[in-house]
Design a protein around this motif. Structure first.
Motif, mmCIF file in Angstrom:
data_model
loop_
_atom_site.group_PDB
_atom_site.id
_atom_site.type_symbol
_atom_site.label_atom_id
_atom_site.label_comp_id
_atom_site.label_asym_id
_atom_site.label_seq_id
_atom_site.Cartn_x
_atom_site.Cartn_y
_atom_site.Cartn_z
ATOM 1 N N LEU A 1 1.799 23.422 28.048
ATOM 2 C CA LEU A 1 2.926 22.703 28.924
ATOM 3 C C LEU A 1 3.894 23.327 27.837
ATOM 4 C CD1 LEU A 1 2.417 19.108 30.395
ATOM 5 C CD2 LEU A 1 2.749 21.607 31.227
ATOM 6 N N LYS A 2 4.059 23.323 26.160
ATOM 7 C CA LYS A 2 5.298 23.243 24.840
ATOM 8 C C LYS A 2 5.111 24.914 25.505
ATOM 9 C CE LYS A 2 5.642 23.160 20.052
ATOM 10 N NZ LYS A 2 5.228 23.954 19.154
ATOM 11 N N MET A 3 4.331 25.609 25.785
ATOM 12 C CA MET A 3 4.050 27.467 25.426
ATOM 13 C C MET A 3 4.657 27.611 27.092
ATOM 14 S SD MET A 3 3.272 28.146 22.903
ATOM 15 C CE MET A 3 3.528 30.238 23.804
ATOM 16 N N GLU A 4 4.570 26.296 28.546
ATOM 17 C CA GLU A 4 6.077 27.049 29.510
ATOM 18 C C GLU A 4 7.126 27.311 29.112
ATOM 19 O OE1 GLU A 4 6.075 25.086 33.734
ATOM 20 O OE2 GLU A 4 4.972 23.828 32.375
ATOM 21 N N ARG A 5 7.427 25.635 29.030
ATOM 22 C CA ARG A 5 9.097 25.672 28.345
ATOM 23 C C ARG A 5 9.499 26.789 27.417
ATOM 24 N NH1 ARG A 5 7.221 20.223 28.439
ATOM 25 N NH2 ARG A 5 6.827 20.868 25.575
ATOM 26 N N LYS A 6 8.834 27.445 26.335
ATOM 27 C CA LYS A 6 8.880 28.146 25.603
ATOM 28 C C LYS A 6 9.290 29.550 26.618
ATOM 29 C CE LYS A 6 7.885 26.667 21.498
ATOM 30 N NZ LYS A 6 8.666 27.124 20.366
ATOM 31 N N TRP A 7 8.130 29.780 27.004
ATOM 32 C CA TRP A 7 8.625 31.680 28.427
ATOM 33 C C TRP A 7 9.054 31.197 29.356
ATOM 34 C CZ3 TRP A 7 6.614 35.886 26.930
ATOM 35 C CH2 TRP A 7 5.725 35.943 26.505
ATOM 36 N N LEU A 8 9.904 30.497 29.096
ATOM 37 C CA LEU A 8 11.188 29.347 30.447
ATOM 38 C C LEU A 8 12.141 29.706 29.320
ATOM 39 C CD1 LEU A 8 10.495 26.786 32.548
ATOM 40 C CD2 LEU A 8 9.925 29.139 33.433
ATOM 41 N N ALA A 9 12.636 29.425 28.473
ATOM 42 C CA ALA A 9 13.605 29.723 27.973
ATOM 43 C C ALA A 9 13.930 30.779 27.199
ATOM 44 C CB ALA A 9 13.740 29.326 26.305
ATOM 45 N N MET A 10 12.833 31.767 27.382
ATOM 46 C CA MET A 10 13.376 32.973 26.708
ATOM 47 C C MET A 10 13.850 34.403 28.551
ATOM 48 S SD MET A 10 10.179 35.928 25.585
ATOM 49 C CE MET A 10 10.000 34.915 23.480
ATOM 50 N N ALA A 11 12.714 33.572 28.908
ATOM 51 C CA ALA A 11 13.666 33.911 30.531
ATOM 52 C C ALA A 11 14.622 33.796 30.777
ATOM 53 C CB ALA A 11 12.751 34.063 31.804
ATOM 54 N N ASP A 12 15.861 32.902 30.496
ATOM 55 C CA ASP A 12 16.945 32.494 29.838
ATOM 56 C C ASP A 12 17.737 33.326 29.121
ATOM 57 O OD1 ASP A 12 16.877 30.403 32.389
ATOM 58 O OD2 ASP A 12 16.440 28.894 30.814
ATOM 59 N N GLY A 13 16.638 33.624 27.915
ATOM 60 C CA GLY A 13 17.813 34.295 27.359
ATOM 61 C C GLY A 13 17.537 36.719 27.375
ATOM 62 N N PHE A 14 16.740 36.539 27.915
ATOM 63 C CA PHE A 14 16.932 37.810 28.760
ATOM 64 C C PHE A 14 17.137 37.810 29.449
ATOM 65 C CE2 PHE A 14 12.396 38.562 27.604
ATOM 66 C CZ PHE A 14 12.949 39.644 26.231
ATOM 67 N N ARG A 15 17.912 36.541 31.066
ATOM 68 C CA ARG A 15 18.925 36.924 31.909
ATOM 69 C C ARG A 15 20.352 36.587 31.313
ATOM 70 N NH1 ARG A 15 18.104 31.596 34.331
ATOM 71 N NH2 ARG A 15 16.026 32.571 35.694
ATOM 72 N N TRP A 16 20.330 35.880 30.571
ATOM 73 C CA TRP A 16 21.665 35.784 29.106
ATOM 74 C C TRP A 16 21.902 37.355 28.741
ATOM 75 C CZ3 TRP A 16 22.954 36.854 24.195
ATOM 76 C CH2 TRP A 16 24.716 36.168 23.772
ATOM 77 N N ILE A 17 21.353 38.229 28.684
ATOM 78 C CA ILE A 17 21.676 39.434 27.778
ATOM 79 C C ILE A 17 21.670 40.214 28.899
ATOM 80 C CG2 ILE A 17 19.993 41.496 26.813
ATOM 81 C CD1 ILE A 17 18.696 39.065 24.877
#
Length: 117
Positions: free
Chosen positions: A93-109
């Motif tokens: 579940l922690k890894m899922e949250r990290k992947w979703l946060a990374m997706a948000d970072g890529f979306r921002w970029i």
């Protein structure tokens, strides 16, 4: 409804099967092996329910890095659901949250790059 994705065995990239289902109706939709033409390697792949991943279409993206992050998040969510130990479930579940946060970072970029060329 979620999009049903499978992974290309040659490239490792995920591709849409063109099927939409939710976890409860996936058995009804799939009554045996199916095939899909892969846009990555241009080969036809046979897939079954065991190969399928369900992805929320609202999170789908045309940016490969974002797409890959969502796929990894889904994979970790599925691992958490099938984990036998609480520690393993918490880890996934922690890894899922990290992947979703990374997706948000890529979306921002991506948003910045699109605005400023």
């Amino acid at each position: 409804m979620a999009l049903v994705l499978v992974r290309c065995p040659r490239t490792g990239r995920c591709l849409s099967t063109g099927v939409e289902a939710d976890p409860e109706t996936l058995d009804l939709v799939l009554n045996g092996p199916r095939t899909v033409l892969c846009p990555s390697c241009r080969k036809e792949h046979v897939w079954t329910k065991r190969d399928a991943m369900l992805v929320d279409p609202d999170k789908w993206s045309d940016v490969p890095e974002i797409e890959d992050c969502f796929i990894k998040a889904v994979e970790n969510s599925e691992r958490a659901a099938s984990a036998k130990r609480a520690a393993d479930r918490d880890f996934y579940l922690k890894m899922e949250r990290k992947w979703l946060a990374m997706a948000d970072g890529f979306r921002w970029i991506t948003d910045i790059e699109r605005r400023h060329g």
